[in-house]
Design an enzyme around this catalytic site. Structure first.
Site, PDB file in Angstrom:
ATOM      1  N   LYS A   1      16.049  22.151  57.609  1.00 19.28           N
ATOM      2  CA  LYS A   1      16.081  23.600  57.879  1.00 19.28           C
ATOM      3  C   LYS A   1      15.184  24.253  56.850  1.00 19.28           C
ATOM      4  CE  LYS A   1      19.628  27.252  57.879  1.00 19.28           C
ATOM      5  NZ  LYS A   1      19.653  27.953  56.600  1.00 19.28           N
TER       6      LYS A   1
HETATM    7  P1  FBP Z   1      20.213  33.629  57.751  1.00 16.00           P
HETATM    8  O1  FBP Z   1      19.880  33.293  59.195  1.00 16.00           O
HETATM    9  O2  FBP Z   1      21.132  34.790  57.655  1.00 16.00           O
HETATM   10  O3  FBP Z   1      18.976  33.751  56.918  1.00 16.00           O
HETATM   11  O4  FBP Z   1      21.054  32.369  57.190  1.00 16.00           O
HETATM   12  C1  FBP Z   1      20.447  31.194  56.799  1.00 16.00           C
HETATM   13  C2  FBP Z   1      20.768  30.864  55.357  1.00 16.00           C
HETATM   14  O5  FBP Z   1      20.176  29.645  54.957  1.00 16.00           O
HETATM   15  C3  FBP Z   1      22.242  30.780  55.050  1.00 16.00           C
HETATM   16  O6  FBP Z   1      22.742  29.534  55.386  1.00 16.00           O
HETATM   17  C4  FBP Z   1      22.272  31.089  53.588  1.00 16.00           C
HETATM   18  O7  FBP Z   1      23.447  31.695  53.183  1.00 16.00           O
HETATM   19  C5  FBP Z   1      21.142  32.040  53.423  1.00 16.00           C
HETATM   20  O8  FBP Z   1      20.277  31.867  54.512  1.00 16.00           O
HETATM   21  C6  FBP Z   1      20.413  31.783  52.151  1.00 16.00           C
HETATM   22  O9  FBP Z   1      19.439  32.735  51.993  1.00 16.00           O
HETATM   23  P2  FBP Z   1      18.667  32.985  50.633  1.00 16.00           P
HETATM   24  O10 FBP Z   1      18.943  31.820  49.724  1.00 16.00           O
HETATM   25  O11 FBP Z   1      17.242  33.068  51.038  1.00 16.00           O
HETATM   26  O12 FBP Z   1      19.200  34.263  50.100  1.00 16.00           O
END
Ligand code: FBP
Length: 272
Positions: free
Chosen positions: A186
């Site tokens: 991912k």
């Molecule tokens: P979103 O679709 O809301 O971006 O979620 C994906 C994700 O990877 C979550 O699993 C995680 O909490 C968040 O984004 C982490 O985002 P960042 O580290 O960029 O703040």
């Protein structure tokens, strides 16, 4: 092993693509992420909605699986993430995720796959690599696939490439994820189909999923990104805020399914 292959199939439809709901934000960003639609702070409420709308899989931390795991119907893949960090940590410790539970805990909660983050390029990269190695080795021994959230970030990246979304950085992370044994990856959007196609190539056959990102005001803008990801050979998306920060997440999920599984034009998918 056959166990890994069988469990991976619980997330992907026959087309080899998946739409997965992400819900670790209460821990990783804090409950403020749920303020736009406060009833979604209750994991049972939002998970019930996304499952009804036809999502292929869900990703959560172990405690949320304890609270709301019953809402995840048997035909929906359950991904349990074992690493995280709070946003309350001092800034210079934000580039590390800690392990908050173990592979056995995830399996007891009914996980079909184990997830863990690696911040490639972080000053704590070494510790995160070891953490990932332990998880992947143990999970693979038991026949469970491992998803790596391959998120390059760190001071040297900014200095050398300007931003963590530079495709050279993202594809480096995807490659490192594949080389460290991930069964799914991912990662970030690189800004164009051409560059994302390189990320997919660098992953050498390991499915690459888009990490959703902040909610877009106009749903079509997000659908367009997902469409480009699919056109680039991506295997789908893992989406949090673009789903749970919408009052009624169902139309967004249905439109995402049309884009991911039917290559439907984003404008058309949004209208349907
Ligand atoms: P979103 O679709 O809301 O971006 O979620 C994906 C994700 O990877 C979550 O699993 C995680 O909490 C968040 O984004 C982490 O985002 P960042 O580290 O960029 O703040």
């Amino acid at each position: 092993s056959v166990g890994i292959r069988r469990r991976l199939k619980r997330f992907f439809r026959r087309d080899g693509r998946a739409l997965i709901f992400a819900m670790d934000h209460g821990f990783e960003h804090g409950p403020t992420d749920f303020e736009p639609v406060w009833e979604h702070v209750n994991p049972r409420v939002i998970i019930r909605k996304v499952v009804r709308a036809g999502i292929d899989g869900v990703m959560m931390l172990p405690g949320i699986a304890r609270i709301a795991g019953d809402e995840v119907k048997p035909n929906v893949g359950l991904m349990i993430k074992l690493t995280s960090k709070t946003n309350l940590r001092p800034k210079d410790e934000q580039l590390m995720q800690s392990q908050l539970a173990f592979v056995d805990d995830a399996i007891k909660l009914g996980a079909d796959a184990i997830a863990a983050t690696v911040y490639w390029g972080s000053p704590q990269e070494d510790a995160m690599m070891r953490q990932f190695a332990e998880i992947v080795s143990y999970a693979h021994d038991l026949g469970f696939p491992v998803v790596q959230f391959a998120y390059p970030r760190g001071p040297y990246i900014n200095e050398k490439y300007g931003k963590k979304e530079d495709y050279r950085v993202v594809m480096y992370g995807a490659r490192a994820a594949a080389e460290s044994g991930a069964d799914m990856i991912k990662t970030y959007w690189t800004g164009s189909r051409e560059t994302f196609a390189k990320v997919v190539d660098a992953a050498a056959g390991v499915p690459v999923l888009l990490s959703g990102g902040a909610k877009t005001e106009n749903p079509v803008d997000f659908l367009k990104v997902v469409w480009e990801v699919i056109e680039a050979g991506g295997a789908g998306a893992v989406v949090g805020r673009n789903i749970f920060q919408r009052e009624n997440p169902e139309p967004m999920i249905k439109a995402l399914i049309r884009v991911v599984h039917r290559n439907e034009d984003p404008e058309e998918a949004a209208k349907a």
